[in-house]
Design a protein around this motif. Structure first.
Motif, PDB file in Angstrom:
ATOM      1  N   THR A   1       6.755  14.134   5.328  1.00 36.94           N
ATOM      2  CA  THR A   1       6.707  15.109   4.240  1.00 36.94           C
ATOM      3  C   THR A   1       6.454  14.384   2.928  1.00 36.94           C
ATOM      4  N   VAL A   2       6.107  15.134   1.900  1.00 34.29           N
ATOM      5  CA  VAL A   2       5.865  14.542   0.580  1.00 34.29           C
ATOM      6  C   VAL A   2       7.107  13.815   0.089  1.00 34.29           C
ATOM      7  N   GLU A   3       8.280  14.430   0.242  1.00 35.58           N
ATOM      8  CA  GLU A   3       9.529  13.816  -0.209  1.00 35.58           C
ATOM      9  C   GLU A   3       9.831  12.534   0.559  1.00 35.58           C
ATOM     10  N   LYS A   4       9.541  12.555   1.869  1.00 38.24           N
ATOM     11  CA  LYS A   4       9.798  11.366   2.684  1.00 38.24           C
ATOM     12  C   LYS A   4       8.883  10.227   2.269  1.00 38.24           C
ATOM     13  N   ARG A   5       7.622  10.563   1.993  1.00 32.52           N
ATOM     14  CA  ARG A   5       6.692   9.529   1.541  1.00 32.52           C
ATOM     15  C   ARG A   5       7.142   8.933   0.214  1.00 32.52           C
ATOM     16  N   LYS A   6       7.610   9.790  -0.668  1.00 31.72           N
ATOM     17  CA  LYS A   6       8.086   9.318  -1.973  1.00 31.72           C
ATOM     18  C   LYS A   6       9.281   8.380  -1.796  1.00 31.72           C
ATOM     19  N   GLU A   7      10.190   8.737  -0.900  1.00 35.99           N
ATOM     20  CA  GLU A   7      11.379   7.913  -0.635  1.00 35.99           C
ATOM     21  C   GLU A   7      10.982   6.553  -0.076  1.00 35.99           C
ATOM     22  N   ILE A   8      10.026   6.550   0.873  1.00 34.94           N
ATOM     23  CA  ILE A   8       9.555   5.294   1.469  1.00 34.94           C
ATOM     24  C   ILE A   8       8.837   4.446   0.425  1.00 34.94           C
ATOM     25  N   GLY A   9       8.022   5.094  -0.406  1.00 35.76           N
ATOM     26  CA  GLY A   9       7.310   4.378  -1.469  1.00 35.76           C
ATOM     27  C   GLY A   9       8.259   3.679  -2.421  1.00 35.76           C
TER      28      GLY A   9
ATOM     29  N   THR B   1      -3.876   4.397 -10.828  1.00 39.25           N
ATOM     30  CA  THR B   1      -4.821   3.618 -10.039  1.00 39.25           C
ATOM     31  C   THR B   1      -4.482   3.540  -8.564  1.00 39.25           C
ATOM     32  N   PHE B   2      -3.506   4.325  -8.088  1.00 39.50           N
ATOM     33  CA  PHE B   2      -3.197   4.261  -6.670  1.00 39.50           C
ATOM     34  C   PHE B   2      -4.362   4.800  -5.853  1.00 39.50           C
TER      35      PHE B   2
ATOM     36  N   THR C   1      13.619   4.009 -18.630  1.00 44.11           N
ATOM     37  CA  THR C   1      13.190   5.287 -19.210  1.00 44.11           C
ATOM     38  C   THR C   1      13.245   6.354 -18.124  1.00 44.11           C
ATOM     39  N   GLU C   2      13.156   7.624 -18.528  1.00 46.25           N
ATOM     40  CA  GLU C   2      13.212   8.710 -17.557  1.00 46.25           C
ATOM     41  C   GLU C   2      11.901   8.785 -16.781  1.00 46.25           C
ATOM     42  N   SER C   3      11.967   9.291 -15.550  1.00 46.39           N
ATOM     43  CA  SER C   3      10.757   9.425 -14.732  1.00 46.39           C
ATOM     44  C   SER C   3       9.796  10.443 -15.339  1.00 46.39           C
ATOM     45  N   ALA C   4      10.320  11.367 -16.164  1.00 46.27           N
ATOM     46  CA  ALA C   4       9.444  12.338 -16.834  1.00 46.27           C
ATOM     47  C   ALA C   4       8.589  11.655 -17.894  1.00 46.27           C
ATOM     48  N   VAL C   5       9.062  10.533 -18.420  1.00 50.92           N
ATOM     49  CA  VAL C   5       8.304   9.758 -19.407  1.00 50.92           C
ATOM     50  C   VAL C   5       7.298   8.865 -18.701  1.00 50.92           C
ATOM     51  N   SER C   6       7.745   8.200 -17.640  1.00 50.35           N
ATOM     52  CA  SER C   6       6.855   7.348 -16.846  1.00 50.35           C
ATOM     53  C   SER C   6       7.430   7.194 -15.448  1.00 50.35           C
ATOM     54  N   LEU C   7       6.578   7.390 -14.435  1.00 46.49           N
ATOM     55  CA  LEU C   7       7.034   7.184 -13.061  1.00 46.49           C
ATOM     56  C   LEU C   7       7.233   5.701 -12.770  1.00 46.49           C
ATOM     57  N   GLU C   8       6.573   4.855 -13.549  1.00 45.92           N
ATOM     58  CA  GLU C   8       6.791   3.409 -13.447  1.00 45.92           C
ATOM     59  C   GLU C   8       7.872   3.051 -14.460  1.00 45.92           C
TER      60      GLU C   8
ATOM     61  N   ARG D   1       0.834  -1.203   0.000  1.00 46.16           N
ATOM     62  CA  ARG D   1       0.000   0.000   0.000  1.00 46.16           C
ATOM     63  C   ARG D   1       0.871   1.257   0.000  1.00 46.16           C
ATOM     64  N   MET D   2       1.943   1.232   0.790  1.00 44.90           N
ATOM     65  CA  MET D   2       2.838   2.396   0.890  1.00 44.90           C
ATOM     66  C   MET D   2       3.617   2.628  -0.407  1.00 44.90           C
ATOM     67  N   SER D   3       3.726   1.580  -1.236  1.00 46.47           N
ATOM     68  CA  SER D   3       4.466   1.728  -2.499  1.00 46.47           C
ATOM     69  C   SER D   3       3.829   2.774  -3.411  1.00 46.47           C
ATOM     70  N   SER D   4       2.519   3.022  -3.227  1.00 48.90           N
ATOM     71  CA  SER D   4       1.842   4.009  -4.071  1.00 48.90           C
ATOM     72  C   SER D   4       2.343   5.425  -3.791  1.00 48.90           C
ATOM     73  N   TRP D   5       2.992   5.624  -2.643  1.00 51.43           N
ATOM     74  CA  TRP D   5       3.539   6.954  -2.321  1.00 51.43           C
ATOM     75  C   TRP D   5       4.609   7.375  -3.333  1.00 51.43           C
ATOM     76  N   ALA D   6       5.244   6.393  -3.980  1.00 48.03           N
ATOM     77  CA  ALA D   6       6.310   6.707  -4.941  1.00 48.03           C
ATOM     78  C   ALA D   6       5.769   7.397  -6.182  1.00 48.03           C
ATOM     79  N   THR D   7       4.477   7.192  -6.487  1.00 46.85           N
ATOM     80  CA  THR D   7       3.905   7.765  -7.709  1.00 46.85           C
ATOM     81  C   THR D   7       2.795   8.763  -7.417  1.00 46.85           C
ATOM     82  N   CYS D   8       2.792   9.324  -6.215  1.00 41.04           N
ATOM     83  CA  CYS D   8       1.730  10.276  -5.868  1.00 41.04           C
ATOM     84  C   CYS D   8       1.786  11.527  -6.726  1.00 41.04           C
TER      85      CYS D   8
END
Length: 460
Positions: free
Chosen positions: A399-407, A383-384, A435-442, A348-355
């Protein structure tokens, strides 16, 4: 409404119905009750409540409804790739992350970081391209969404080429094929290569398919409408007749589908191929079926260099849709002191990486696009679960950055379990940014090929 189309406004979709009504009618058959003046009554279809039918045509409709139970294909084997059978391991009550206390959340993060010690946190960047897509990449008619897809497909093909997986005498199995675009480009890249087959696995019916447009007679495209959970590749007629090495591919294979596909390839299919040998192979470790396949003492010349799965190339996606029941890395999780409860929270927390997709999703949903373009959007990235993103409930804790790091760490841990699973079965497996994250976060690609030590060279 568009001229020649149904005049019924679909409130849920905020647009007019796109169906074509009968001549002289304003509404299609589904919405015709708006102008019906007779006593014919429409009811919900008992097989699928998403559409309605005339009550007096119920029996006739049940015989042709697309939702009716159909006969199972020969390659359908119930739960062959499902994984866990012991439901006692699955936690009964799953409390949402938003209900956890600050202390419980902090303990989870401590467990996550402890389990991640020693893992390679910075993946190798391997953004490649392929000549087969250069013309399409340079075509100014392609919009931004199409261009992003093309860049990803080009890099996937580039990585396949680097692993020497683009060659003759192979069967490419695209899991979660959708429209079949990835197989299409593989076919274009192999236009002068003989004896190439394509199996496109998709459980749902798909519009705007591209596999039917191929004019090459040398390549064969076949769709398998089946859930990967029940797919026995060995029973697919093409593979039963011609035992070609299989290359498993997928672009944004959603959540648990990746685990089902891996088990389909390296367990059920490889085991089936091992079972073809007339003489029993010497006893080996049950956890290393690939070694059994490559080293079995078989008298048949055709099986001397048998490698049923030549390679796996899958762009990963939607870790928040993973499932402990199907997850192939359960042994790895247990080895680092984790279990189904921690897995539930980590996925569930993995979705924080693509918020970061939340804002772009909201903006993009209002744009006017054709149905074909809409079908091409990175829907898996969107679909998160909004609640699990924690934008409100975790305010002041992370913080948003911390959540992204944990995700990102949760995604990496889940993926590492998959890598260990493949390594234990004799594959050289790796993760890389394709690929670059600007192209796809996945933007993580999982690749695997049989370990060199397990590939038997032909004897002279």
């Amino acid at each position: 409404p568009v001229p020649g189309r149904c005049a019924y406004f679909v409130e849920r979709k905020k647009r007019f119905c796109k169906m074509i009504p009968a001549p002289g009618r304003r509404f299609c058959g589904e919405h015709g009750q708006q102008e019906e003046e007779n006593d014919r009554k429409r009811i919900l279809c008992p097989l699928d409540t998403k559409h309605t039918i005339y009550e007096d045509q119920l029996q006739k409709h049940l015989k042709k409804c697309n939702s009716r139970e159909k006969s199972k294909p020969v390659y359908f084997v119930q739960d062959i790739n499902a994984g866990l059978k012991d439901i006692a391991e699955i936690p009964e009550k799953k409390v949402p992350i938003s209900s956890l206390s600050k202390e419980e959340l902090e303990n989870l993060i401590i467990k996550l970081k402890k389990a991640s010690n020693g893992l390679e946190l910075h993946l190798k960047e391997q953004i490649l391209t392929h000549q087969a897509l250069q013309e399409a990449l340079n075509d100014p008619k392609n919009g931004e969404s199409a261009f992003k897809h093309l860049k990803q497909q080009a890099s996937i093909l580039g990585n396949m080429e680097k692993l020497h997986l683009l060659g003759p005498g192979r069967c490419f199995v695209e899991f979660g094929a959708g429209r079949g675009k990835l197989s299409h480009w593989v076919d274009v890249a192999l236009q002068n290569v003989e004896n190439v087959k394509f199996l496109l696995v998709e459980r749902a019916t798909t519009r705007f398919k591209v596999d039917g447009k191929h004019k090459r007679r040398e390549s064969i495209f076949e769709r398998l409408q089946v859930d990967i959970q029940h797919l026995c590749l060995k029973k697919v007629p093409i593979l039963e007749k011609k035992k070609l090495p299989v290359v498993g591919i997928g672009k944004h294979l959603c959540g648990a589908a990746t685990d089902l596909a891996l088990r389909c390839l390296v367990e059920s299919y490889t085991a089936c191929c091992d079972g073809d040998n007339e003489e029993p192979a010497p006893k080996r470790s049950r956890t290393d079926k690939t070694e059994v396949a490559s080293n079995s003492s078989v008298d048949h010349e055709s099986n001397k260099n048998c490698k049923p799965v030549a390679g796996i190339v899958i762009a990963l996606c939607c870790h928040h849709k993973c499932d402990w029941t199907h997850y192939v890395g359960r042994e790895f999780f247990k080895s680092v002191g984790l279990g189904p409860v921690e897995f539930h929270y980590f996925q569930r927390m993995s979705s924080w990486a693509t918020c970061g997709m939340q804002e772009t999703t909201t903006k993009g949903s209002t744009s006017e696009e054709s149905e074909e373009q809409t079908n091409d959007t990175e829907e898996h990235e969107q679909t998160f679960n909004k609640t699990e993103s924690g934008s409100d409930t975790l305010q002041g804790i992370l913080t948003v950055e911390k959540r992204k790091e944990i995700g990102c760490l949760c995604k990496l841990l889940i993926d590492h379990g998959r890598i260990e699973y493949l390594q234990q079965r004799g594959y050289k497996a790796a993760l890389q940014y394709y690929t670059e994250s600007a192209v796809s976060l996945e933007n993580v690609l999982l690749t695997a090929v049989p370990s060199p030590s397990l590939i038997q060279e032909p004897t002279t």
